[in-house]
Scaffold this motif. Structure first.
Motif, short mmCIF file in Angstrom:
data_model
loop_
_atom_site.label_atom_id
_atom_site.label_comp_id
_atom_site.label_asym_id
_atom_site.label_seq_id
_atom_site.Cartn_x
_atom_site.Cartn_y
_atom_site.Cartn_z
N CYS A 63 0.82 -1.23 0.00
CA CYS A 63 0.00 0.00 0.00
C CYS A 63 0.84 1.26 0.00
O CYS A 63 0.38 2.33 -0.42
CB CYS A 63 -0.95 0.00 1.20
N GLY A 64 2.07 1.19 0.50
CA GLY A 64 2.96 2.35 0.50
C GLY A 64 2.79 3.27 1.69
O GLY A 64 3.41 4.34 1.74
N ALA A 65 1.96 2.89 2.67
CA ALA A 65 1.77 3.74 3.84
C ALA A 65 3.09 3.94 4.59
O ALA A 65 3.35 5.02 5.14
CB ALA A 65 0.73 3.12 4.78
N CYS A 66 3.94 2.92 4.60
CA CYS A 66 5.24 3.03 5.28
C CYS A 66 6.13 4.07 4.61
O CYS A 66 6.85 4.82 5.28
CB CYS A 66 5.93 1.67 5.32
N MET A 67 6.07 4.14 3.28
CA MET A 67 6.87 5.13 2.56
C MET A 67 6.42 6.55 2.88
O MET A 67 7.24 7.43 3.13
CB MET A 67 6.75 4.88 1.05
N VAL A 68 5.11 6.74 2.89
CA VAL A 68 4.57 8.08 3.18
C VAL A 68 4.87 8.48 4.62
O VAL A 68 5.26 9.63 4.90
CB VAL A 68 3.04 8.11 2.93
N ALA A 69 4.72 7.54 5.54
CA ALA A 69 5.00 7.83 6.95
C ALA A 69 6.47 8.20 7.14
O ALA A 69 6.80 9.12 7.90
CB ALA A 69 4.64 6.61 7.80
N CYS A 70 7.35 7.49 6.44
CA CYS A 70 8.78 7.77 6.54
C CYS A 70 9.10 9.18 6.05
O CYS A 70 9.84 9.93 6.69
CB CYS A 70 9.56 6.73 5.74
N LEU B 65 11.78 2.12 0.26
CA LEU B 65 11.12 1.79 -0.99
C LEU B 65 10.38 0.47 -0.86
O LEU B 65 10.78 -0.41 -0.10
CB LEU B 65 12.15 1.67 -2.12
N VAL B 66 9.29 0.32 -1.62
CA VAL B 66 8.54 -0.94 -1.65
C VAL B 66 8.73 -1.55 -3.04
O VAL B 66 8.33 -0.96 -4.05
CB VAL B 66 7.05 -0.72 -1.36
N TYR B 67 9.36 -2.70 -3.08
CA TYR B 67 9.60 -3.39 -4.35
C TYR B 67 8.54 -4.47 -4.57
O TYR B 67 8.00 -5.03 -3.61
CB TYR B 67 10.97 -4.07 -4.34
N GLN B 68 8.25 -4.74 -5.83
CA GLN B 68 7.31 -5.81 -6.18
C GLN B 68 8.09 -7.03 -6.65
O GLN B 68 8.96 -6.92 -7.53
CB GLN B 68 6.34 -5.36 -7.26
N MET C 23 7.88 -6.00 -1.07
CA MET C 23 9.01 -6.01 -0.14
C MET C 23 9.42 -4.58 0.23
O MET C 23 10.12 -3.91 -0.55
CB MET C 23 10.19 -6.75 -0.76
N PRO C 24 9.02 -4.07 1.39
CA PRO C 24 9.53 -2.77 1.86
C PRO C 24 11.02 -2.89 2.19
O PRO C 24 11.44 -3.87 2.80
CB PRO C 24 8.71 -2.49 3.12
N ARG C 25 11.81 -1.90 1.79
CA ARG C 25 13.25 -1.95 2.02
C ARG C 25 13.75 -0.65 2.64
O ARG C 25 14.03 0.31 1.93
CB ARG C 25 13.98 -2.24 0.71
N PRO C 26 13.85 -0.60 3.97
CA PRO C 26 14.51 0.55 4.62
C PRO C 26 16.02 0.31 4.62
O PRO C 26 16.50 -0.65 4.02
CB PRO C 26 13.93 0.49 6.04
N CYS C 27 16.79 1.17 5.29
CA CYS C 27 18.20 0.84 5.53
C CYS C 27 18.22 -0.40 6.40
O CYS C 27 17.49 -0.49 7.39
CB CYS C 27 18.92 1.99 6.23
#
Length: 257
Positions: A24-31, A54-57, A72-76
């Protein structure tokens, strides 16, 4: 170059359940909102993108009806043996902070980008633009996070300012700041995940959920064979997901059942 694994009493880490993530990308927006990442001047120019998470498919590349995807969400990944640290000529990045978080001192960074070249996960970003917010949006900035000028490298810090806040809160309440309870400190991306796919805690603490999940046969780390010892684990019961995440070859087997 020999990289040594530094051990910490507390090791903050994350387990991301790829079977629950919906992309959904909510983690990207929150970050972006939590860490004062300015909207891009030209979003169509992907070379200058600034997204710490980033969220990879992923796809099993099978035809319908056997087609399957995962996100796959990918933070540091906060590596235990971070390649980015020894290549920094000005020690702008280090792994000495309690909790095992790889730091980034923006005021010291000279923008050489050696750390970006050394990171196998592409988790660092060069800031090409001075931050500019639309009128009124500057009022929503997080006061505990500094804005960064152009010419420095940025990265995810597991919302380190939240860690400092949790420790201060524990001191005020007369608790041990080095023995935070599960849930006292969580990054913004974990807090905003609507499906509970992201779990955060102390990987060293057997009482924390991340410790138990990281020991599961379904847990894996990205590019495990590089031996960078990331503090971010992924979890999936689907074998093809674990194979792609760890870059296994077709004839190799993976853990799990």
């Amino acid at each position: 170059m020999v990289l040594y694994l530094k051990e910490f009493k507390i090791k903050w880490g994350m387990v991301i359940d790829l079977d629950r993530c919906t992309g959904c990308g909510a983690c990207m927006v929150a970050c972006q909102a939590e860490n004062n990442i300015a909207p891009p001047v030209d979003a169509s120019n992907k070379r200058y993108s600034m997204t710490w998470l980033l969220v990879y498919q992923l796809s099993n590349k099978q035809p319908y009806p056997n087609h399957d995807v995962a996100y796959m969400p990918r933070p540091c990944l906060q590596c235990g043996k971070p390649n980015c640290v020894p290549v920094c000529p000005v020690i702008a990045t280090d792994k000495n902070q309690e909790g095992g978080i790889v730091s980034q001192v923006n005021a010291r960074c000279i923008g050489c980008r050696y750390c970006m070249a050394a990171c196998p996960y592409h988790a660092r970003y060069f800031n090409w633009q001075d931050p500019v917010w639309p009128e009124g949006m500057e009022k929503t900035l997080t006061p505990d996070v500094s804005t960064r000028p152009r010419g420095v490298v940025e990265k995810c810090l597991f919302c380190h300012h939240r860690y400092m806040y949790a420790r201060d809160k524990a001191r005020i309440e007369g608790r041990d700041p080095n023995a935070l309870n599960e849930g006292d400190y969580i990054p913004a991306c974990v807090e905003m995940c609507p499906t509970g796919a992201m779990v955060f805690g102390d990987l060293q603490n057997p009482e924390h959920k991340v410790h138990k999940l990281s020991k599961s046969p379904y847990a894996f780390r990205l590019l495990e064979r590089l031996n960078t010892k990331p503090q971010v684990y992924y979890y999936s019961k689907r074998e093809w997901v674990r194979k792609q995440g760890d870059n296994y070859l077709e004839h190799e087997t993976v853990g799990g059942v």
